[in-house]
Design an enzyme around this catalytic site. Structure first.
Site, PDB file in Angstrom:
ATOM      1  N   ASN A 177      48.260  22.634  64.643  1.00  0.00           N
ATOM      2  CA  ASN A 177      47.692  22.066  63.416  1.00  0.00           C
ATOM      3  C   ASN A 177      48.284  20.675  63.273  1.00  0.00           C
ATOM      4  OD1 ASN A 177      46.841  21.365  60.888  1.00  0.00           O
ATOM      5  ND2 ASN A 177      47.940  22.999  59.813  1.00  0.00           N
ATOM      6  N   TRP A 178      47.501  19.681  63.639  1.00  0.00           N
ATOM      7  CA  TRP A 178      48.023  18.309  63.625  1.00  0.00           C
ATOM      8  C   TRP A 178      48.185  17.764  62.209  1.00  0.00           C
ATOM      9  CZ3 TRP A 178      44.790  15.372  67.972  1.00  0.00           C
ATOM     10  CH2 TRP A 178      45.035  15.994  69.205  1.00  0.00           C
ATOM     11  N   LYS A 179      47.590  18.444  61.240  1.00  0.00           N
ATOM     12  CA  LYS A 179      47.641  17.986  59.839  1.00  0.00           C
ATOM     13  C   LYS A 179      47.128  16.551  59.759  1.00  0.00           C
ATOM     14  CE  LYS A 179      51.143  21.433  58.935  1.00  0.00           C
ATOM     15  NZ  LYS A 179      52.292  21.891  58.144  1.00  0.00           N
ATOM     16  N   HIS A 228      45.145  27.255  54.425  1.00  0.00           N
ATOM     17  CA  HIS A 228      46.508  26.768  54.653  1.00  0.00           C
ATOM     18  C   HIS A 228      47.197  26.547  53.311  1.00  0.00           C
ATOM     19  CE1 HIS A 228      49.896  24.393  55.965  1.00  0.00           C
ATOM     20  NE2 HIS A 228      49.650  24.836  57.185  1.00  0.00           N
ATOM     21  N   GLU A 261      49.103  24.323  52.303  1.00  0.00           N
ATOM     22  CA  GLU A 261      49.036  22.943  51.792  1.00  0.00           C
ATOM     23  C   GLU A 261      47.719  22.703  51.067  1.00  0.00           C
ATOM     24  OE1 GLU A 261      50.005  21.039  55.513  1.00  0.00           O
ATOM     25  OE2 GLU A 261      52.035  21.854  55.360  1.00  0.00           O
ATOM     26  N   GLU A 273      52.118  32.362  57.462  1.00  0.00           N
ATOM     27  CA  GLU A 273      52.991  31.189  57.398  1.00  0.00           C
ATOM     28  C   GLU A 273      53.796  31.218  56.098  1.00  0.00           C
ATOM     29  OE1 GLU A 273      51.335  27.791  60.004  1.00  0.00           O
ATOM     30  OE2 GLU A 273      50.419  27.599  58.031  1.00  0.00           O
ATOM     31  N   GLY A 300      57.606  23.134  57.999  1.00  0.00           N
ATOM     32  CA  GLY A 300      58.126  21.776  58.033  1.00  0.00           C
ATOM     33  C   GLY A 300      59.567  21.666  57.568  1.00  0.00           C
ATOM     34  N   SER A 333      57.854  26.160  61.321  1.00  0.00           N
ATOM     35  CA  SER A 333      58.956  25.671  62.156  1.00  0.00           C
ATOM     36  C   SER A 333      59.078  26.434  63.474  1.00  0.00           C
ATOM     37  CB  SER A 333      60.279  25.693  61.381  1.00  0.00           C
ATOM     38  OG  SER A 333      60.192  24.854  60.247  1.00  0.00           O
ATOM     39  N   GLY A 359      52.781  23.339  63.618  1.00  0.00           N
ATOM     40  CA  GLY A 359      52.602  22.035  62.998  1.00  0.00           C
ATOM     41  C   GLY A 359      53.304  20.957  63.800  1.00  0.00           C
ATOM     42  N   GLY A 360      54.499  20.579  63.368  1.00  0.00           N
ATOM     43  CA  GLY A 360      55.227  19.447  63.961  1.00  0.00           C
ATOM     44  C   GLY A 360      55.306  19.476  65.481  1.00  0.00           C
TER      45      GLY A 360
HETATM   46  P1  13P Z   1      55.489  23.309  61.062  1.00  0.00           P
HETATM   47  O1  13P Z   1      55.360  23.917  62.432  1.00  0.00           O
HETATM   48  O2  13P Z   1      55.576  21.815  61.083  1.00  0.00           O
HETATM   49  O3  13P Z   1      56.542  23.982  60.245  1.00  0.00           O
HETATM   50  O4  13P Z   1      54.093  23.605  60.311  1.00  0.00           O
HETATM   51  C1  13P Z   1      53.592  24.890  60.334  1.00  0.00           C
HETATM   52  C2  13P Z   1      52.225  24.850  59.799  1.00  0.00           C
HETATM   53  O5  13P Z   1      52.014  24.611  58.616  1.00  0.00           O
HETATM   54  C3  13P Z   1      51.117  25.058  60.728  1.00  0.00           C
HETATM   55  O6  13P Z   1      49.921  25.238  60.051  1.00  0.00           O
END
Ligand code: 13P
Length: 249
Positions: free
Chosen positions: A9-11, A94, A96, A166, A172, A212, A233-234
């Site tokens: 997930n590149w966000k 998600h 967010e 999640e 994050g 994470s 994510g990251g």
């Molecule tokens: P991180 O891997 O950066 O914690 O993000 C997880 C995430 O929200 C994937 O959708």
């Protein structure tokens, strides 16, 4: 046998050029035939990323879609538009989006229905905030999320989903759920699915862990019997790290 899945997930990261370069690197690094690898890119990257990918293990996802099929909704991108670009998946629910864009279960139900109508596979996200975890109420919180949304689907539609658990406190933050915490709640989710749709359906659905997850901890997390991969994510923004996660089963 349910599928192993690693989805990035590149966000809201990468320019178009950076995104295409990252996709190309991932395309060239990944060598697997038994993991479904998904790149969740920004909307405007999808068409170019789809063109860049020649590796048959890799598909593309959008990170959202509109709750309406079409019309006067300035700035929105419909599920039909997403499907027309060649994306095969859509990340929905998600935390967010729930938190910053006020996505309710009602809105999510519309998005899930439109995704399925357009042959996109929803990657449905659930997970609790820190205060719920600290109160020890995470299992009921997540089951409520499922009951308000994907448990309303027909069994045929439910079987098409991927689920991502999640915990919000792990996203994050560098703070990962322990392998025991992940297994415990993944099993709770699978048991709830079994109670609702039957054991065979529960055994067939892939449940990913997100929060994470990285090249160092993926192996331990994925070794859990009810963890079928990750939503990353990251660590999905670095091709080598992402490939190490794909290789962590
Ligand atoms: P991180 O891997 O950066 O914690 O993000 C997880 C995430 O929200 C994937 O959708």
């Amino acid at each position: 046998m349910r599928k192993k899945v690693v989805a990035g997930n590149w966000k809201c990261n990468t320019t178009l050029q950076e995104g295409v370069a990252l996709a190309k690197e991932v395309n060239d690094l990944v060598s697997t035939s038994d993991v479904v690898v998904i790149l969740g890119t920004p909307f405007i990257h999808i068409t170019e990323v789809v063109k860049t990918i020649s590796n048959s293990a890799i598909s593309v996802a959008s990170q959202n879609c509109a709750a309406e099929p079409k019309g006067a909704f300035t700035g929105e991108v419909s599920a039909e538009m997403v499907a027309s670009t060649g994306a095969k998946y859509v990340i929905l629910g998600h935390s967010e989006r729930r938190e910053y864009y006020a996505e309710t279960s009602e809105i999510l139900n519309k998005k899930i229905a439109l995704a399925l109508e357009n042959n996109l596979t929803p990657i449905y996200c659930c997970g609790e905030p820190l205060e719920v975890r600290e109160a020890g109420e995470q299992n009921q919180f997540v089951i409520n999320q499922l009951q308000e949304t994907i448990f309303n689907l027909s069994v045929e539609d439910f079987k098409k989903l991927i689920i991502a658990y999640e915990p919000i406190w792990a996203i994050g933050t560098g703070k990962t759920a322990t392998t025991q915490q992940a297994q415990e709640i993944h099993k709770v989710i699978r048991d709830a699915i079994a109670a609702k749709f039957g054991q065979a359906v529960a055994d067939g659905v892939s449940i990913l862990y997100g929060g994470s997850c990285n090249a160092q901890n993926a192996k331990e997390l994925f070794a859990n019997p009810d963890v079928d991969g990750g939503l990353i994510g990251g660590a999905s923004l670095k091709a080598a790290d992402f490939n190490a996660i794909v290789s962590a089963f």
